[in-house]
Scaffold this motif. Structure first.
Motif, PDB file in Angstrom:
ATOM      1  N   SER A  20     -12.222   8.545  -7.548  1.00 26.51           N
ATOM      2  CA  SER A  20     -13.553   8.909  -6.940  1.00 26.51           C
ATOM      3  C   SER A  20     -13.400  10.267  -6.518  1.00 26.51           C
ATOM      4  O   SER A  20     -14.325  11.029  -6.927  1.00 26.51           O
ATOM      5  CB  SER A  20     -13.829   7.789  -6.005  1.00 26.51           C
ATOM      6  N   SER A  62       0.773  -1.157  -0.044  1.00 29.54           N
ATOM      7  CA  SER A  62      -0.040  -0.002   0.134  1.00 29.54           C
ATOM      8  C   SER A  62       0.664   1.213   0.040  1.00 29.54           C
ATOM      9  O   SER A  62       0.830   2.215  -0.900  1.00 29.54           O
ATOM     10  CB  SER A  62      -1.094  -0.355   1.124  1.00 29.54           C
ATOM     11  N   LEU A 102      -5.562   4.324  -5.910  1.00 27.59           N
ATOM     12  CA  LEU A 102      -5.839   4.815  -4.444  1.00 27.59           C
ATOM     13  C   LEU A 102      -7.426   5.416  -4.299  1.00 27.59           C
ATOM     14  O   LEU A 102      -7.682   6.008  -3.411  1.00 27.59           O
ATOM     15  CB  LEU A 102      -5.010   5.883  -4.422  1.00 27.59           C
ATOM     16  N   GLY A 103      -8.157   5.427  -5.359  1.00 22.62           N
ATOM     17  CA  GLY A 103      -9.493   5.619  -5.144  1.00 22.62           C
ATOM     18  C   GLY A 103      -9.478   6.968  -5.596  1.00 22.62           C
ATOM     19  O   GLY A 103     -10.365   7.546  -5.264  1.00 22.62           O
ATOM     20  N   ARG A 122     -14.513   1.543   3.031  1.00 28.12           N
ATOM     21  CA  ARG A 122     -14.848   2.685   3.697  1.00 28.12           C
ATOM     22  C   ARG A 122     -16.260   2.651   4.151  1.00 28.12           C
ATOM     23  O   ARG A 122     -16.715   3.199   5.232  1.00 28.12           O
ATOM     24  CB  ARG A 122     -14.533   3.828   2.626  1.00 28.12           C
ATOM     25  N   ASP A 140     -12.582   1.653  -1.326  1.00 30.93           N
ATOM     26  CA  ASP A 140     -11.320   2.485  -1.021  1.00 30.93           C
ATOM     27  C   ASP A 140     -11.058   2.812   0.282  1.00 30.93           C
ATOM     28  O   ASP A 140     -11.583   3.581   0.906  1.00 30.93           O
ATOM     29  CB  ASP A 140     -11.283   3.535  -2.234  1.00 30.93           C
ATOM     30  N   ASP A 141     -10.224   1.879   0.990  1.00 30.32           N
ATOM     31  CA  ASP A 141     -10.042   2.170   2.232  1.00 30.32           C
ATOM     32  C   ASP A 141      -8.551   1.681   2.902  1.00 30.32           C
ATOM     33  O   ASP A 141      -8.151   0.757   3.161  1.00 30.32           O
ATOM     34  CB  ASP A 141     -10.962   1.082   3.119  1.00 30.32           C
ATOM     35  N   PRO A 142      -7.736   2.858   2.592  1.00 26.85           N
ATOM     36  CA  PRO A 142      -6.442   2.733   3.064  1.00 26.85           C
ATOM     37  C   PRO A 142      -5.987   2.452   4.706  1.00 26.85           C
ATOM     38  O   PRO A 142      -4.898   1.831   4.659  1.00 26.85           O
ATOM     39  CB  PRO A 142      -5.702   4.004   2.742  1.00 26.85           C
ATOM     40  N   GLN A 179     -11.780  -4.433   4.790  1.00 25.52           N
ATOM     41  CA  GLN A 179     -11.511  -3.413   3.836  1.00 25.52           C
ATOM     42  C   GLN A 179     -12.477  -2.902   3.040  1.00 25.52           C
ATOM     43  O   GLN A 179     -13.046  -3.183   2.348  1.00 25.52           O
ATOM     44  CB  GLN A 179     -10.211  -3.909   2.773  1.00 25.52           C
ATOM     45  N   ASP A 196     -15.630   6.115  -3.220  1.00 30.62           N
ATOM     46  CA  ASP A 196     -15.756   4.771  -3.837  1.00 30.62           C
ATOM     47  C   ASP A 196     -15.699   3.905  -2.189  1.00 30.62           C
ATOM     48  O   ASP A 196     -14.739   4.092  -1.529  1.00 30.62           O
ATOM     49  CB  ASP A 196     -14.209   4.607  -4.538  1.00 30.62           C
ATOM     50  N   ASN A 229     -14.903  10.940  -0.509  1.00 30.89           N
ATOM     51  CA  ASN A 229     -14.179   9.646  -0.886  1.00 30.89           C
ATOM     52  C   ASN A 229     -15.310   8.762  -1.299  1.00 30.89           C
ATOM     53  O   ASN A 229     -15.996   8.074  -0.445  1.00 30.89           O
ATOM     54  CB  ASN A 229     -13.307   9.026   0.373  1.00 30.89           C
TER      55      ASN A 229
END
Lengths: 250, 250
Positions: B24, A6, B20-21, B188, B238-240, B186, B235, B233
């Motif tokens: 979006s 990541s 990285l999304g 959002r 998308d969850d870093p 994982q 998406d 955010n």
């Protein structure tokens, strides 16, 4: 995907994508990897007193976005809610918060924050409230505004000649409150001396992290962003909403 | 830079940066360009009643991030604050909000939201509170949780077999509240039937816009994001923060 993978993506992103300020988002993500539940900087000295002003028709996120971020620093920051008088204060959206103090009883602050919201349109005509804002801002070493809160502060005359920003959809109204303010149309937030002002609503949360970085270092700001799972828009100059509202190239 | 030039950058970003999304974020910026102060979809029918639950030690942004977004829809949504009993409720950070209703007097809702916060650690041992949550969630057609609020809901048994997510730093605690929940590490936010759950704190704001998109269309969600100068955010996948907390690849 592992945490290392990541972070590699994040570094690629940071290199490839400077134009939208996405590099700041990416760097934030990078810096917050493997963060502990303990703050990276130990607390020392007395707690700072952070006063948030309230008035009827305040904007919810103007108030509670910055307070979420500073609320992560309970070991070094005490939050006080201040209004004309102690008691319930209704937001523009409906929900009520409670003011702990009226202006007259509020203790000396280290930081004062002035939110915006629909109620600002009424309060710029309220001489007593403006004088309370002027007095508390004058007496406090760090003054922050969120959204149209900069319009209220501008109306007091305190930021004549000071660089400041405000909400981009309410730009005309906000800037009309202080013709001598050095308004900055394109900025997520602007710092000038003891004053720090942010753009509309959500920008206050980014500014709060900027203020945390100033007061406690960038590692602390990244730690708070990680704990709150917040993707910090870290570049104060990166403001797409200015262009969307026709406020660039002026 | 003109608004058009800004949109071109956004399109370039969208094409170049899917990992990285950020696409979006970029699409959101693109779609919200040149947005009016009027909602893009006219209001029709009775207002929806949105109830936000409060308890001592609630997390500020869990509550007021989503309410900021829904608060932009005052012509079609009424916000009600609900707790054990009407009156002041203190957040984990200190500031107090006011509950308009106790559970017993709350009207029938269209949407109920359950926030997280440090108080969840106490409330999972409060059988009466859990029964109040179970009853109101069971009776409400749309149920949203923010952060460790999904731990509270999980404890009621209502989301056994349902896909849900939670705070990534408090993952172990939250998921332990419901062994039969289909936890998604994982994300959002996660939607499954009438339940929608978000990741930690700030993720609730993104989820709220996702719910607005579901209820009123994506144009409405983009309009709210623009009005609040919020970089959505968008998406849900998308969850870093999952990777940062070692929750991917499991």
């Amino acid at each position: 995907m592992t945490a290392d993978a990541s972070r590699r993506d994040v570094l690629i992103a940071s290199t490839a994508m400077p134009m939208l300020g996405l590099s700041s988002l990416a760097l934030s993500a990078q810096a917050t990897a493997q963060v502990s539940v303990q703050p990276p900087v130990p607390a020392s000295g007395p707690k700072k007193k952070l006063g948030m002003l309230l008035f009827d028709g305040f904007e919810l996120l103007d108030v509670f976005g910055p307070l979420e971020m500073f609320g992560m620093l309970k070991d070094r920051v005490e939050i006080l809610m201040i209004a004309d008088k102690a008691g319930p204060v209704r937001s523009g959206a409906g929900p009520q918060a409670i003011a702990d103090y009226g202006f007259a009883e509020a203790p000396k602050l280290d930081i004062v924050m002035i939110p915006g919201g629909i109620g600002t349109r009424r309060e710029v005509g309220n001489a007593a409230f403006l004088e309370s804002i002027r007095a508390i801002a004058d007496a406090t070493p760090q003054v922050a505004t969120i959204c149209t809160g900069s319009g209220l502060l501008a109306k007091t005359g305190l930021i004549d000649g000071v660089r400041a920003t405000s909400n981009k959809m309410a730009w005309k109204w906000a800037t009309a409150q202080g013709a001598k303010v050095a308004w900055v149309p394109q900025a997520r937030w602007v710092e000038d001396g003891k004053y720090i002002s942010s753009s509309g609503i959500s920008a206050g949360t980014d500014m709060a992290l900027g203020l945390i970085a100033k007061l406690y270092g960038k590692d602390m700001a990244h730690w708070v962003a990680h704990r709150t799972e917040y993707r910090w828009n870290e570049d104060a100059a990166d403001d797409p909403f200015a262009a969307m509202n026709g406020l660039t190239g002026k």
